[in-house]
Design a protein around this motif. Structure first.
Motif, PDB file in Angstrom:
ATOM      1  N   ARG A  19      37.741  31.300  34.025  1.00 36.65           N
ATOM      2  CA  ARG A  19      38.762  31.820  34.925  1.00 36.65           C
ATOM      3  C   ARG A  19      39.825  32.524  34.100  1.00 36.65           C
ATOM      4  N   ALA A  49      36.791  44.542  38.736  1.00 34.49           N
ATOM      5  CA  ALA A  49      37.216  44.107  40.069  1.00 34.49           C
ATOM      6  C   ALA A  49      38.648  44.556  40.288  1.00 34.49           C
ATOM      7  N   TYR A  60      34.444  45.420  43.812  1.00 33.06           N
ATOM      8  CA  TYR A  60      33.779  44.874  42.637  1.00 33.06           C
ATOM      9  C   TYR A  60      32.768  45.887  42.125  1.00 33.06           C
ATOM     10  N   LYS A  65      29.279  41.860  41.290  1.00 37.70           N
ATOM     11  CA  LYS A  65      29.384  41.495  42.705  1.00 37.70           C
ATOM     12  C   LYS A  65      28.572  40.238  42.981  1.00 37.70           C
ATOM     13  N   THR A  69      35.127  36.714  41.288  1.00 38.34           N
ATOM     14  CA  THR A  69      36.054  36.762  42.406  1.00 38.34           C
ATOM     15  C   THR A  69      37.453  37.048  41.882  1.00 38.34           C
ATOM     16  N   SER A  71      41.561  37.445  42.682  1.00 40.74           N
ATOM     17  CA  SER A  71      42.511  36.939  43.662  1.00 40.74           C
ATOM     18  C   SER A  71      43.939  37.147  43.175  1.00 40.74           C
ATOM     19  N   GLN A  82      37.891  34.826  38.663  1.00 43.01           N
ATOM     20  CA  GLN A  82      36.948  33.720  38.537  1.00 43.01           C
ATOM     21  C   GLN A  82      35.582  34.304  38.236  1.00 43.01           C
TER      22      GLN A  82
END
Length: 123
Positions: A19, A49, A60, A65, A69, A71, A82
Motif C-alpha cells: 500500500r 492510476a 487505471y 486494472k 486501487t 483512493s 493499494q
C-alpha cells in the motif's frame, strides 16, 4: 506549488500486496487531477492510476486494472494506492503527482511530483 511525499514501497514476492501513500503539503484544488505513475529502468514514465478530480472518475492502466486501487477521500487527505497480486513487471519507482487530466494522463501535464518510492517484486 504542492510538495508531495510518497511512502510504502519495498521488496516483496510475486502475489504479495503493498500500500503506497502520498501526502501533500500545500493546496490541492478539488479540480486538480491526482495520480500515480511509475518508471522502470530504461523505460518512460507511465500512468498507473488516477482520479480526474475530487469525487470524479477514476482511471487505471490496463496492466493494473483489477489489481490496484487508488483512493483519496478529499483534496486534503493523503492519496493511497493499494497494490494486490503484484507481479515482477510491476517493479518500478512509483510517483504521485498533481496536475491536469485534459483528456488523458500525460505526465507532461503534471507539475507537482514526489521523489518516488521503489517497488521491487521478485518472482
Amino acid at each position: 506549488q504542492v510538495q508531495l511525499v510518497e511512502s510504502g514501497g519495498g521488496l516483496v514476492q510475486a502475489g504479495d500486496s503493498l500500500r503506497l501513500s502520498c501526502t501533500a503539503s500545500g493546496r490541492i484544488s478539488d479540480t486538480d487531477s491526482t495520480g500515480w505513475f511509475r518508471q522502470a529502468p530504461g523505460k518512460e514514465r507511465e500512468f498507473v492510476a488516477g482520479i480526474r478530480w475530487t469525487g470524479g472518475p477514476i482511471d487505471y492502466s490496463d496492466s493494473v486494472k483489477g489489481r490496484f486501487t487508488i483512493s483519496r477521500d478529499n483534496a486534503k487527505d493523503p492519496m493511497f494506492l493499494q497494490m494486490d497480486s503484484l507481479k515482477p513487471d510491476d517493479t518500478a519507482v512509483y510517483y504521485c503527482a498533481v496536475g491536469g487530466f485534459f483528456g488523458g494522463w500525460n505526465p507532461r501535464m503534471f507539475a507537482s511530483w514526489g521523489q518516488g518510492t521503489q517497488v521491487t517484486v521478485s518472482s
